[in-house]
Motif scaffolding. Structure first.
Motif, PDB file in Angstrom:
ATOM      1  N   HIS A 333       0.843  -1.211   0.000  1.00  0.00           N
ATOM      2  CA  HIS A 333       0.000   0.000   0.000  1.00  0.00           C
ATOM      3  C   HIS A 333       0.874   1.256   0.000  1.00  0.00           C
ATOM      4  N   LYS A 360     -11.627   5.949  -3.892  1.00  0.00           N
ATOM      5  CA  LYS A 360     -12.227   5.366  -2.681  1.00  0.00           C
ATOM      6  C   LYS A 360     -11.172   4.689  -1.784  1.00  0.00           C
ATOM      7  N   PRO A 361     -10.369   3.746  -2.334  1.00  0.00           N
ATOM      8  CA  PRO A 361      -9.343   3.148  -1.459  1.00  0.00           C
ATOM      9  C   PRO A 361      -8.312   4.166  -0.967  1.00  0.00           C
ATOM     10  N   HIS A 364      -9.667   5.906   1.988  1.00  0.00           N
ATOM     11  CA  HIS A 364      -9.620   4.973   3.130  1.00  0.00           C
ATOM     12  C   HIS A 364      -8.220   4.987   3.767  1.00  0.00           C
ATOM     13  N   PHE A 365      -7.174   4.981   2.921  1.00  0.00           N
ATOM     14  CA  PHE A 365      -5.799   4.947   3.429  1.00  0.00           C
ATOM     15  C   PHE A 365      -5.374   6.262   4.075  1.00  0.00           C
ATOM     16  N   GLY A 367      -6.747   7.527   6.421  1.00  0.00           N
ATOM     17  CA  GLY A 367      -6.960   7.321   7.859  1.00  0.00           C
ATOM     18  C   GLY A 367      -5.917   6.414   8.486  1.00  0.00           C
ATOM     19  N   SER A 368      -4.889   6.045   7.719  1.00  0.00           N
ATOM     20  CA  SER A 368      -3.852   5.140   8.215  1.00  0.00           C
ATOM     21  C   SER A 368      -2.987   5.813   9.284  1.00  0.00           C
ATOM     22  N   THR A 377      -1.252   9.392  -0.284  1.00  0.00           N
ATOM     23  CA  THR A 377      -2.639   9.228  -0.740  1.00  0.00           C
ATOM     24  C   THR A 377      -3.339  10.583  -0.847  1.00  0.00           C
TER      25      THR A 377
END
Length: 397
Positions: A333, A360-361, A364-365, A367-368, A377
């Motif tokens: 990732h 979209k993904p 989401h990342f 928030g890593s 990202t």
């Protein structure tokens, strides 16, 4: 009675099913007990059986539990009996794969004795000694001990050999030692990097990949890495050609090395002239996560020159890279997000990413916990979004 029994056992230990039985039937305890016998032949069979069985972590733990590491180190003094020495060094090598065992072995000064065995020994002994050094060198303090005992010079000297198992272990040990700056100075002075690099020509895939992995810390820690790499005649051609290999481990290691080389702008320009971009793009359809991680890293660094970002897009690298975000591997990732961020600085690549549904993904990342992943990202989404807004404004006008 014991000699033929243990001799039969160690022959059988070449088979995995027998190794499992040796462990589950509690025979490791008996093998360790007989290491302390006065008979060289019995000791040799016991050490050889441990050598074969210690591929397994539970066995390595049992050898430590039953106090088998000290007698193994004491066997290193029997230099006249080469068969026994090969078995003992082999057992120490495999036991040292567990770092708890390395700590224990160092209480008995095993490392100093192993470095002493790096010269004038048969190849089967050297393979094991160097294999053990590669494991010991995973611990920072041990890298300095290897240097102080004169081990770096002995290791570099072994890079000119032909035994492939030995070359795999030597390159691994040199690579592990090269992460220490003082060691790297010595490796450089002894022309060690050129010797490791020349092993990329070796026909054996294990030697090729081990050499390429070793080059990564060498390039990272060399004083003037850019100039050093440029001084290697035919070096760029050799490394770029290995991107045509069919072996995933070779490809992963070569991509990792290219990522290091490409940090130098001049070298990146030379890599580009040698056609690195289309060859990297061609590999993006691979599914091996270890390869994907290093491939994405190489693509990220190769984006920093000329029109390479657009060239990756033209070569069809962007769409398959987008699928890497679905991997279960966090390292994939991170390197993929960084590659996509660099590629997203080219408008056409943003269009492809948007079509492939990366937003979209990527959101989401964001928030890593990994800051590098967050930053890459966010930058990528910003670039895609900026292009979308510009398109919309153009259409409204």
């Amino acid at each position: 009675m014991l000699i033929p029994v243990v001799g039969t056992l160690q022959e059988c230990a070449s088979e995995k099913s027998f190794r499992i039985v040796i462990q589950t039937e509690g025979m490791i305890k008996d093998l360790v007990k007989n290491l302390n016998s006065e008979n060289d032949e019995l000791q040799m069979h016991c050490a050889s059986a441990i050598f074969k069985c210690a591929e397994d972590k539970q066995t390595r733990d049992l050898v430590r539990k039953y106090k088998g590491l000290k007698p193994l180190v004491s066997l290193l003094s029997k230099e006249d009996n080469k068969e026994l020495l090969a078995a003992a060094t082999g057992a120490i090598w495999k036991c040292s794969i567990s770092m708890e065992n390395v700590d224990e072995l160092q209480k008995y000064k095993a490392l100093e004795t192993l470095v002493h065995l790096l010269t004038d020994e048969p190849e089967d002994v050297l393979v094991n000694v160097v294999g053990a050094l590669g494991e010991f060198a995973q611990i920072p303090a041990n890298k300095a001990i290897i240097r102080k005992c004169g081990g770096i010079k002995s290791l570099v000297n072994l890079l000119t050999g032909t035994n492939q198992a030995l070359l795999v272990n030597v390159t691994r040990a040199v690579g592990a030692c090269a992460t220490d700056m003082e060691n790297m100075v010595i490796i450089d002075q002894l022309d060690g990097v050129r010797l490791v690099w020349s092993l990329l020509k070796n026909p054996n895939a294990d030697v090729q990949s081990s050499a390429a992995w070793a080059l990564c810390p060498c390039i990272e820690n060399a004083k003037d890495a850019g100039e050093m790499v440029r001084s290697l005649v035919g070096g760029f051609e050799l490394i770029v050609n290995l991107l045509k290999s069919t072996n995933n481990e070779v490809l992963a290691s070569i991509c990792a090395a290219i990522a290091k080389i490409a940090k130098d702008k001049e070298n990146l320009a030379i890599l580009t002239d040698h056609g690195v971009v289309p060859l990297l793009a061609k590999l993006t359809n691979k599914t091996d996560d270890r390869l994907r991680r290093h491939l994405a890293e190489a693509i990220c660094h190769c984006c920093m020159w000329g029109t390479n970002r657009a060239s990756f897009g033209d070569a069809g690298a962007v769409a398959p890279l987008a699928t890497y975000l679905m991997s279960n591997d966090k390292a994939v990732h991170q390197s993929t997000a960084m590659a996509l961020y660099q590629l997203s600085k080219e408008p056409n690549n943003c269009i492809t990413m948007h079509q492939k549904g990366v937003v979209k993904p990527l959101i989401h990342f964001m928030g890593s916990d990994d800051e590098m992943l967050q930053e890459a990202t966010a930058g990528c989404v910003r670039n895609i979004r900026t292009l979308c807004l510009a398109n919309r404004q153009a259409q409204d006008q």
